[in-house]
Design a protein around this motif. Structure first.
Motif, PDB file in Angstrom:
ATOM      1  N   ALA A 244       0.832  -1.208   0.000  1.00 44.96           N
ATOM      2  CA  ALA A 244       0.000   0.000   0.000  1.00 44.96           C
ATOM      3  C   ALA A 244       0.868   1.259   0.000  1.00 44.96           C
ATOM      4  CB  ALA A 244      -0.932  -0.011   1.206  1.00 44.96           C
ATOM      5  N   GLU A 245       1.948   1.246   0.786  1.00 46.03           N
ATOM      6  CA  GLU A 245       2.838   2.407   0.826  1.00 46.03           C
ATOM      7  C   GLU A 245       3.610   2.556  -0.483  1.00 46.03           C
ATOM      8  OE1 GLU A 245       2.943   4.697   3.353  1.00 46.03           O
ATOM      9  OE2 GLU A 245       1.210   3.532   4.003  1.00 46.03           O
ATOM     10  N   LEU A 246       4.035   1.453  -1.060  1.00 49.06           N
ATOM     11  CA  LEU A 246       4.750   1.509  -2.335  1.00 49.06           C
ATOM     12  C   LEU A 246       3.851   2.042  -3.446  1.00 49.06           C
ATOM     13  CD1 LEU A 246       6.635  -1.901  -2.036  1.00 49.06           C
ATOM     14  CD2 LEU A 246       7.727   0.350  -2.171  1.00 49.06           C
ATOM     15  N   ARG A 247       2.588   1.701  -3.379  1.00 53.47           N
ATOM     16  CA  ARG A 247       1.636   2.219  -4.376  1.00 53.47           C
ATOM     17  C   ARG A 247       1.515   3.734  -4.310  1.00 53.47           C
ATOM     18  NH1 ARG A 247      -2.483  -1.249  -6.517  1.00 53.47           N
ATOM     19  NH2 ARG A 247      -3.963   0.462  -6.284  1.00 53.47           N
ATOM     20  N   GLU A 248       1.818   4.296  -3.134  1.00 51.61           N
ATOM     21  CA  GLU A 248       1.779   5.754  -2.959  1.00 51.61           C
ATOM     22  C   GLU A 248       3.080   6.412  -3.405  1.00 51.61           C
ATOM     23  OE1 GLU A 248      -0.882   7.525  -1.964  1.00 51.61           O
ATOM     24  OE2 GLU A 248      -1.997   5.629  -1.986  1.00 51.61           O
ATOM     25  N   GLY A 249       4.014   5.603  -3.911  1.00 47.27           N
ATOM     26  CA  GLY A 249       5.270   6.141  -4.415  1.00 47.27           C
ATOM     27  C   GLY A 249       6.316   6.388  -3.349  1.00 47.27           C
ATOM     28  N   ARG A 250       6.174   5.741  -2.207  1.00 51.78           N
ATOM     29  CA  ARG A 250       7.099   5.977  -1.110  1.00 51.78           C
ATOM     30  C   ARG A 250       8.313   5.042  -1.180  1.00 51.78           C
ATOM     31  NH1 ARG A 250       5.308   5.562   4.341  1.00 51.78           N
ATOM     32  NH2 ARG A 250       6.933   7.112   4.755  1.00 51.78           N
ATOM     33  N   PHE A 251       9.376   5.460  -0.550  1.00 52.16           N
ATOM     34  CA  PHE A 251      10.636   4.739  -0.356  1.00 52.16           C
ATOM     35  C   PHE A 251      11.535   4.751  -1.591  1.00 52.16           C
ATOM     36  CE2 PHE A 251       7.631   2.257   2.485  1.00 52.16           C
ATOM     37  CZ  PHE A 251       7.908   3.062   3.591  1.00 52.16           C
ATOM     38  N   THR A 252      12.793   5.058  -1.319  1.00 54.76           N
ATOM     39  CA  THR A 252      13.818   4.994  -2.363  1.00 54.76           C
ATOM     40  C   THR A 252      13.990   3.563  -2.838  1.00 54.76           C
ATOM     41  OG1 THR A 252      15.046   6.956  -1.665  1.00 54.76           O
ATOM     42  CG2 THR A 252      16.304   5.209  -2.756  1.00 54.76           C
ATOM     43  N   GLY A 253      13.968   2.634  -1.886  1.00 46.34           N
ATOM     44  CA  GLY A 253      14.119   1.233  -2.261  1.00 46.34           C
ATOM     45  C   GLY A 253      13.778   0.309  -1.120  1.00 46.34           C
ATOM     46  N   VAL A 254      13.377  -0.899  -1.462  1.00 39.77           N
ATOM     47  CA  VAL A 254      13.068  -1.945  -0.486  1.00 39.77           C
ATOM     48  C   VAL A 254      13.781  -3.217  -0.938  1.00 39.77           C
ATOM     49  CG1 VAL A 254      11.265  -3.373   0.557  1.00 39.77           C
ATOM     50  CG2 VAL A 254      10.828  -0.936   0.096  1.00 39.77           C
ATOM     51  N   GLY A 255      14.625  -3.764  -0.069  1.00 38.41           N
ATOM     52  CA  GLY A 255      15.324  -5.001  -0.372  1.00 38.41           C
ATOM     53  C   GLY A 255      14.874  -6.094   0.575  1.00 38.41           C
ATOM     54  N   LEU A 256      14.280  -7.142   0.034  1.00 44.36           N
ATOM     55  CA  LEU A 256      13.721  -8.218   0.848  1.00 44.36           C
ATOM     56  C   LEU A 256      14.336  -9.553   0.450  1.00 44.36           C
ATOM     57  CD1 LEU A 256       9.922  -7.260   0.598  1.00 44.36           C
ATOM     58  CD2 LEU A 256      11.537  -6.595   2.398  1.00 44.36           C
TER      59      LEU A 256
END
Length: 331
Positions: A244-256
């Motif tokens: 949901a947060e990524l859909r809002e265009g948030r975060f430079t990057g997420v590594g999982l």
């Protein structure tokens, strides 16, 4: 004594066979343990498992009925094991309490750097001979803040690398690690760490208290341009809230490197099948997200340590000895 090892990767097999060779006969299978596959362990007194094997009550009862008496888990985590049922059934359970912290810490940094500097996108472009720089701009990490949640051996190793980058260090844990404070780490409340960190990395175990420790509220507390890395356990992050947060265009990057519903997916080839997990399918479509298949531990050094400790756990069981690796002692 005959031992069955399940969920064995191709690279692991020769290491396991070599380590057990002088002690016991071992059979290695790439099959993962489920209620359907549990009967394959019939007749094996000792079973060696991985973190994505199902060791819930029904499976444990099948194993016990088939003659299994000892389970040697080839991982630090054991949230996949019903310890209470194991104790009732008289099963001995042991794990690998520690192995190379550098393997996981270095991989966590690989994820952080890859998403920060758009390495995957750049590699894909150059394979198509597209050498533009549009959309590939990253940020210096020097001088920025790294928030380390969980400052045990792995968190400490991560912090040492961050210190080498010249980053400000914030830490969160139930107890302070003197080695981290010597690096200049300041221990703060979780909310402050999330609000001030440019890079947040997770190195805490998965327990009821830490399930979804990064939930919708925690994600909203983070900077819009932060980097989030998880190389510990998938259940630490509420993935639906993250999407949901990524859909809002948030975060430079997420590594999982881990995913909360990875069992039945990770370590398997699903490339020719439709993925029924809509959350994971959506997650991997974001250009600022990098998902790997629980491979942070997967170095030759770490795997050798894991296998050697597993062998010692089995030898301790056969000799009637008890070590710090035992979760449920021999009855």
């Amino acid at each position: 004594m005959r031992i069955l090892a399940v969920g064995v990767q191709a690279d692991e097999k020769p290491l396991i066979e070599q380590a057990f060779g002088d002690h016991h006969e071992v059979r290695c299978l790439d099959v993962f343990l489920t209620e359907d596959t549990a009967p394959i362990a019939a007749g094996y007194e000792v079973l060696s498992t991985g973190v994505n094997d199902d060791l819930g009550g029904p499976v444990l009862r099948t194993l016990a009925a088939g003659g299994t008496r000892m389970i040697a888990q080839r991982s630090t985590g054991f949230n996949n094991i019903d310890l209470q049922t194991a104790e009732r059934l008289g099963l001995t359970i042991a794990r690998v309490s520690s192995y190379s912290p550098y393997a996981v810490a270095e991989f966590a940094w690989a994820l952080a750097l890859a998403v920060n500097r758009r390495i995957v996108r750049a590699s894909t472009r150059t394979r198509d001979f597209d050498f533009r720089l549009d959309g590939l701009m990253g940020r210096d990490l020097h001088g920025r803040t790294a928030g380390v949640m969980g400052t045990g051996k792995i968190g400490e190793a991560f912090a040492r690398i961050a210190h080498g980058f010249g980053m400000r260090l914030l830490g969160w844990d139930i107890a302070e690690n003197p080695a981290c404070t010597e690096l200049g780490m300041k221990y703060v409340h979780k909310d402050r760490l999330l609000a001030e960190s440019d890079l947040v990395t997770l190195h805490v175990p998965l327990m009821p208290e830490t399930q979804h420790i990064i939930d919708a509220r925690a994600l909203k507390a983070m900077k819009d341009d932060a980097i989030l890395v998880n190389s510990s356990r998938g259940g630490l992050i509420d993935t639906v809230a993250l999407v949901a947060e990524l859909r809002e265009g948030r975060f430079t990057g997420v590594g999982l490197d881990v995913y909360e519903a990875e069992a039945g997916l990770f370590f398997l080839d699903k490339s020719l099948q439709a993925i029924e997990d809509d959350t994971l399918a959506r997650l991997v479509t974001f250009p600022n997200v990098l998902v790997t298949s629980h491979q942070a531990f997967y170095t030759e050094d770490a795997v050798r340590q894991i296998v050697d400790t597993t062998v010692r756990n089995v030898l301790d069981y056969t000799a009637g000895r008890r070590s710090a690796n035992v979760l449920v002692p021999r009855s």
